[in-house]
Design a protein around this motif. Structure first.
Motif, short mmCIF file in Angstrom:
data_model
loop_
_atom_site.label_atom_id
_atom_site.label_comp_id
_atom_site.label_asym_id
_atom_site.label_seq_id
_atom_site.Cartn_x
_atom_site.Cartn_y
_atom_site.Cartn_z
N CYS A 448 0.67 -1.15 0.06
CA CYS A 448 0.21 0.08 -0.14
C CYS A 448 0.70 1.29 0.11
O CYS A 448 1.80 1.54 0.74
CB CYS A 448 -0.77 -0.06 1.18
N HIS A 449 0.72 2.19 -0.82
CA HIS A 449 1.24 3.61 -0.94
C HIS A 449 0.90 4.48 0.30
O HIS A 449 -0.07 4.58 0.58
CB HIS A 449 1.09 4.14 -2.37
N ALA A 450 1.86 5.03 0.70
CA ALA A 450 1.32 5.99 1.95
C ALA A 450 0.58 7.24 1.29
O ALA A 450 -0.23 7.73 2.18
CB ALA A 450 3.03 6.52 2.40
N ASP A 451 0.42 7.40 -0.07
CA ASP A 451 -0.35 8.38 -0.59
C ASP A 451 -1.79 7.84 -0.29
O ASP A 451 -2.72 8.85 -0.15
CB ASP A 451 -0.17 8.61 -2.02
N ASP A 452 -2.07 6.83 -0.23
CA ASP A 452 -3.44 6.05 -0.02
C ASP A 452 -3.79 5.88 1.17
O ASP A 452 -5.10 6.14 1.55
CB ASP A 452 -3.51 4.81 -0.96
#
Length: 646
Positions: A448-452
């Protein structure tokens, strides 16, 4: 020098009597007890004396020269083998007692394999050589065949100035430098002892002694040789580290038993484990059920502390390393029956105390049915639990018939979706779920990307995946061997609260299970059957009827050996049948060999009658919000309703 040495054996090999003799000859006790007289020093619990077996691993302290030895007497019954395993993890050396009459038993092989797993240097002591039917040569041959070709018989006692020619020759065969000295007749005893001690430490030599513990034969000779063959090196100057291996209670006060791995510890020092820090208020050095207090301990010592209330067995204090899982795990489960006046939640608190002392119990609380379940190794353990609860806590309880502990897993790859959005709450989780290699357990990967999703929320999802067992769809037993990958998720700046991601994670997991192909797993034994060759046909037939498989049998002039795997459910009581038709001449060794596909899945599913739609702890539906009101979306429609895009 501090040395921890354990004594291990199958039931009735004479292990406790041997331990009594060691303590007596080192002046640790003034009189030798006997199991049949119910007055042994280390089997001090009334239950042990009544039953004539060791149930709890207890330690004594003895001094040999300038060295202090902690002697741990371990249980020999398979039902209490987790207690034995925890003791093994803190041993520097081990002594396996083998009866000269009965020889190697199934539990002997289990002990041997565990000691190799934990790399504990090992000695053998062939006991009861005075008994009718004793056959030392046959036992030695069996040890060299079934355990290690490097088992070395000590024909004459070793001294600092004397090593027998047979042992010199044995060493010379294994080392070129020693061989040259041996052939030139310049090999001296000192070099031999140094080399032998090193080989013992490296698990390349396993010395075997003989005697009779009951008749006090061979004990003093063994003791005089022990300091020549054992050596430990601990660092007192390093920061303190210790492993928690036992928890007991002295009245209402908890005692945490620790093996010091490095450094020193003083009263009032603070110990850290995980995110917790607690202060040591008292240090005790135990000898049986007696103890003396100490202001300081050194590296290598076994001791108990007060003031530490949150550490668990297996924790490594002062280290960031996680505790390693135990090899021996229960395969049975039993329900607690209680009809007394105490509230069931108070009874549960009592079981939590016992669970801290015996973590393999795995006490489970079923809120909907107000039931307590425990994991166990066997029926003897249940009998002991009943007596312990009555004596210590004045609780009269009983247990249901033990049932097999099943597990579930998946065989297909799916993505599970979970959304939790009642009014003023919000969390969404997307989990990729893939089959893991059998026996791996559940694992987690974060993609999971930290932007999400913030790192904190990502860690929260991982925590919820591993904070409890998750029910499968077929029977409600825990799921295992699944590789979870967090793909993405979403939170709300204003409305996301503490438990929202717990709800979304559980729903995503359950929704994934609904899509996947689920299979039921059952525990298996790895077995070894050894009996006169006349019984080979019966053994193979019984294995097939038990839904087991076996390797090509090994048949000699006298014996037949069959190894293989079989379900615990069909093989757990086979020892009685095997002993009956072999007239006690057969040897059966059983070792837990993990989980595999259940041999009678449909029968078990029908028997358990689990309703996946009526499980109060799990739902596969998601909750969404519209017009200020939450509404439920069933699992098969959840993916289309999700807010995130994978």
């Amino acid at each position: 020098m501090h040395v921890t040495i354990g004594v291990l054996a199958h039931v009735d090999a004479g292990k406790t009597t041997f331990s009594e003799q060691l303590l007596f000859h080192t002046n640790s006790i003034q009189a030798r007890g006997r199991v049949d007289h119910q007055d042994t020093f280390l089997d001090s619990h009334e239950l042990e004396r009544q039953r004539g077996i060791t149930i709890f691993a207890e330690q004594g302290r003895m001094t040999l020269g300038d060295d202090t030895y902690t002697l741990i007497d371990t249980p020999g019954h398979v039902d209490f083998s987790p207690e034995m395993e925890r003791a093994i993890r803190v041993m520097d050396y081990a002594i396996i007692i083998v009866s000269a009459v009965e020889g190697i038993q199934g539990h002997t092989e289990t002990v041997w394999q565990l000691l190799r797993q934990y790399h504990v240097p090992t000695f053998f002591f062939i006991n009861k050589i005075d008994r009718e039917g004793a056959d030392v040569e046959a036992v030695m041959a069996a040890l060299q065949k079934d355990c290690s070709a490097d088992v070395l018989f000590v024909d004459e006692p070793l001294r600092s100035d004397y090593v027998s020619n047979d042992i010199m020759e044995w060493l010379a065969e294994r080392d070129e430098h020693l061989l040259d000295a041996f052939l030139n007749e310049t090999l001296d005893s000192s070099s031999c002892l140094t080399h032998l001690s090193r080989m013992i430490k490296q698990e390349k030599a396993f010395l075997c002694f003989t005697g009779s513990a009951l008749k006090d034969s061979g004990i003093k000779e063994f003791l005089t040789q022990l300091p020549l063959l054992t050596e430990t090196q601990f660092n007192n100057n390093a920061p303190f580290q210790g492993e928690v291996f036992k928890i007991r209670h002295d009245g209402h006060q908890r005692l945490t038993f620790i093996k010091s791995l490095q450094g020193t510890l003083h009263v009032r020092d603070e110990l850290s484990f995980g995110d917790v820090t607690e202060k040591v208020t008292e240090i005790r050095l135990y000898n049986g059920n007696r103890y003396e207090t100490s202001q300081k301990i050194e590296a290598g010592e076994i001791f108990a502390v007060k003031g530490i209330s949150l550490a668990n067995i297996g924790d490594i204090i002062g280290s960031s390393n996680n505790s390693q899982p135990f090899e021996l795990v229960p395969t049975l489960q039993a329900k607690v029956h209680y009809e007394g006046t105490q509230h069931i939640k108070d009874v549960l608190k009592t079981f939590r105390i016992l669970e801290a002392e015996e973590p393999s119990l795995r006490v489970l609380w079923h809120e909907k049915f107000q039931e307590i379940h425990v994991h166990i190794m066997g029926v003897i353990q249940l009998e002991v639990l009943i007596e312990v609860l009555h004596e210590r806590f004045s609780l009269d309880i009983s247990f249901s018939e033990p049932q097999i502990l099943y597990m579930e897993t998946i065989t297909t790859t799916v993505t599970g979706y979970g959304h939790f959005e009642p009014l003023k709450h919000y969390a969404e989780v997307h989990l990729l779920m893939e089959p893991n290699t059998r026996g791996t357990g559940n694992t987690f990967v974060n993609a999971c990307h930290a932007d999400d999703l913030s790192v904190g929320h990502q860690r929260l999802i991982e925590k919820h995946l591993f904070e409890r067992d998750h029910h499968g769809l077929l029977t409600g037993f825990p799921v295992t061997d699944i590789r979870f990958t967090l793909l993405t998720g979403r939170a709300h700046n204003k409305h996301t609260e503490g438990g929202d991601f717990r709800e979304a994670t559980f729903r995503a997991l359950r929704q994934g299970l609904e899509q996947a192909e689920n299979i039921l797993l059952e525990p298996y034994y790895r077995f070894k059957l050894k009996a006169p060759s006349d019984f080979i046909g019966r053994m193979m037939t019984d294995i097939q009827q038990a839904a087991g498989t076996f390797d090509a049998p090994i048949i000699t002039e006298y014996d037949a050996i069959v190894t293989g795997r079989a379900p615990v459910s069909t093989f757990m009581s086979y020892s009685t049948t095997f002993a009956a038709y072999t007239n006690g001449k057969g040897v059966l060794s059983l070792q837990f060999d993990g989980y595999d596909t259940c041999h009678n899945t449909e029968e078990i599913i029908a028997q358990i009658s689990y309703d996946k739609n009526a499980d109060p702890d799990y739902t596969s539906s998601s909750i969404f919000c519209a017009k200020g009101k939450g509404y439920s979306v069933p699992w098969h429609e959840a993916q289309a309703a999700m807010h995130c895009i994978d």
